[in-house]
Motif scaffolding. Structure first.
Motif, mmCIF file in Angstrom:
data_model
loop_
_atom_site.group_PDB
_atom_site.id
_atom_site.type_symbol
_atom_site.label_atom_id
_atom_site.label_comp_id
_atom_site.label_asym_id
_atom_site.label_seq_id
_atom_site.Cartn_x
_atom_site.Cartn_y
_atom_site.Cartn_z
ATOM 1 N N THR A 1 29.197 -15.555 18.595
ATOM 2 C CA THR A 1 28.097 -16.523 18.561
ATOM 3 C C THR A 1 27.876 -17.054 17.150
ATOM 4 O O THR A 1 27.474 -18.205 16.989
ATOM 5 C CB THR A 1 26.794 -15.933 19.134
ATOM 6 O OG1 THR A 1 26.500 -14.693 18.486
ATOM 7 C CG2 THR A 1 26.910 -15.728 20.637
ATOM 8 N N GLY B 1 28.753 -15.418 32.469
ATOM 9 C CA GLY B 1 27.590 -16.216 32.066
ATOM 10 C C GLY B 1 27.618 -16.568 30.596
ATOM 11 O O GLY B 1 27.294 -17.694 30.200
ATOM 12 N N TYR B 2 28.028 -15.610 29.772
ATOM 13 C CA TYR B 2 28.128 -15.870 28.339
ATOM 14 C C TYR B 2 29.208 -16.912 28.067
ATOM 15 O O TYR B 2 29.002 -17.833 27.274
ATOM 16 C CB TYR B 2 28.426 -14.580 27.571
ATOM 17 C CG TYR B 2 27.367 -13.533 27.756
ATOM 18 C CD1 TYR B 2 26.167 -13.602 27.059
ATOM 19 C CD2 TYR B 2 27.547 -12.492 28.661
ATOM 20 C CE1 TYR B 2 25.173 -12.655 27.244
ATOM 21 C CE2 TYR B 2 26.574 -11.539 28.853
ATOM 22 C CZ TYR B 2 25.385 -11.621 28.149
ATOM 23 O OH TYR B 2 24.412 -10.686 28.348
ATOM 24 N N SER C 1 28.090 -20.272 28.764
ATOM 25 C CA SER C 1 27.110 -20.751 27.789
ATOM 26 C C SER C 1 27.733 -21.195 26.470
ATOM 27 O O SER C 1 27.128 -21.978 25.733
ATOM 28 C CB SER C 1 26.075 -19.651 27.497
ATOM 29 O OG SER C 1 26.585 -18.673 26.603
ATOM 30 N N ILE D 1 27.815 -24.826 25.415
ATOM 31 C CA ILE D 1 26.436 -25.291 25.276
ATOM 32 C C ILE D 1 25.858 -24.808 23.946
ATOM 33 O O ILE D 1 25.171 -25.549 23.245
ATOM 34 C CB ILE D 1 25.586 -24.820 26.471
ATOM 35 C CG1 ILE D 1 26.171 -25.358 27.779
ATOM 36 C CG2 ILE D 1 24.118 -25.225 26.306
ATOM 37 C CD1 ILE D 1 25.616 -24.704 29.030
ATOM 38 N N VAL D 2 26.160 -23.550 23.599
ATOM 39 C CA VAL D 2 25.693 -22.974 22.337
ATOM 40 C C VAL D 2 26.159 -23.831 21.162
ATOM 41 O O VAL D 2 25.376 -24.199 20.289
ATOM 42 C CB VAL D 2 26.193 -21.518 22.195
ATOM 43 C CG1 VAL D 2 25.989 -20.992 20.787
ATOM 44 C CG2 VAL D 2 25.503 -20.623 23.215
ATOM 45 N N VAL E 1 19.907 -19.491 23.997
ATOM 46 C CA VAL E 1 20.520 -20.159 25.157
ATOM 47 C C VAL E 1 21.635 -19.274 25.710
ATOM 48 O O VAL E 1 21.750 -19.069 26.925
ATOM 49 C CB VAL E 1 21.059 -21.557 24.765
ATOM 50 C CG1 VAL E 1 21.989 -22.106 25.831
ATOM 51 C CG2 VAL E 1 19.904 -22.516 24.507
ATOM 52 N N CYS E 2 22.451 -18.727 24.814
ATOM 53 C CA CYS E 2 23.532 -17.835 25.221
ATOM 54 C C CYS E 2 22.986 -16.623 25.970
ATOM 55 O O CYS E 2 23.476 -16.263 27.045
ATOM 56 C CB CYS E 2 24.326 -17.394 23.989
ATOM 57 S SG CYS E 2 25.664 -16.236 24.342
ATOM 58 N N ILE F 1 21.522 -17.611 29.530
ATOM 59 C CA ILE F 1 22.527 -17.882 30.567
ATOM 60 C C ILE F 1 23.309 -16.614 30.895
ATOM 61 O O ILE F 1 23.521 -16.281 32.068
ATOM 62 C CB ILE F 1 23.452 -19.036 30.138
ATOM 63 C CG1 ILE F 1 22.643 -20.330 30.011
ATOM 64 C CG2 ILE F 1 24.596 -19.213 31.146
ATOM 65 C CD1 ILE F 1 23.404 -21.494 29.395
#
Length: 194
Positions: free
Chosen positions: A53, A102-103, A106, A109-110, A140-141, A144
């Motif tokens: 991230t 899910g990660y 995301s 998007i992140v 957000v990460c 989601i």
């Protein structure tokens, strides 16, 4: 617009001014950075804490939301094709169907959230805004990824295993990202638009 109303744009890599070929080279370089960041991890269950991230938000901030998002999609494509570019050297389709799905969903998007906010001035010498941008992208990460785990394991376990353990890491990585970007800005990574 007059000189007194000049807008300072954070674009240290000057990607908007580069050819498509150079942008493609930066995309490939970004996928390599993401692969290396994915190898820097602390094993945890059900998903490890990695520098992914951190790399995602940095790529978003440095590349902009469009090229940052594209870079992450290319990296995920490499993973889906079986290249060992995800956490702990994972690759193939299994990570896209298990607890990490899910990660992974995301991640583009992140990068786009961090990139879009950076383009709006939430970076560079504005440390608090930069920190907030990276933290928002990290949240957000977690939202989601945690929601997907809640579907698989239930809401309580989704929170306990997929969100709570990663909040402190998200805060620390956001602070580090904001500090690095401030350093880049102070080093001379500024461009002024008139």
């Amino acid at each position: 617009m007059s000189q007194s109303h000049a807008i300072s744009i954070f674009d240290p890599l000057r990607l908007g001014d580069r050819s498509r070929i150079m942008q493609a080279i930066f995309v490939v370089a970004g996928t390599l950075v993401l692969a290396v960041a994915s190898r820097i991890s602390v094993p945890m269950i059900p998903v490890p804490i990695t520098m992914q991230t951190f790399a995602l938000t940095m790529i978003g901030a440095l590349y902009g939301w469009r090229l940052g998002g594209l870079t992450v999609l290319v990296w995920l494509g490499e993973a889906a094709l079986g290249m060992p570019v995800l956490a702990n050297g994972a690759g193939g389709l299994a990570p896209f169907m298990g607890p990490t799905a899910g990660y992974l969903v995301s991640f583009p998007i992140v990068a786009m959230v961090a990139g879009w906010l950076a383009e709006k001035g939430w970076t560079g010498e504005r440390y608090i805004s930069s920190f907030a941008a990276h933290l928002l992208a990290n949240l957000v990460c977690l939202a989601i990824g945690g929601a997907w785990l809640a579907v698989l394991l239930g809401a309580e376990k989704g929170w306990m295993f997929g969100v709570a353990p990663f909040i402190l890491g998200g805060v620390l990585k956001s602070a580090l990202a904001a500090a690095v970007l401030m350093g880049i800005r102070n080093y001379g990574g500024r461009k002024t638009a008139h």
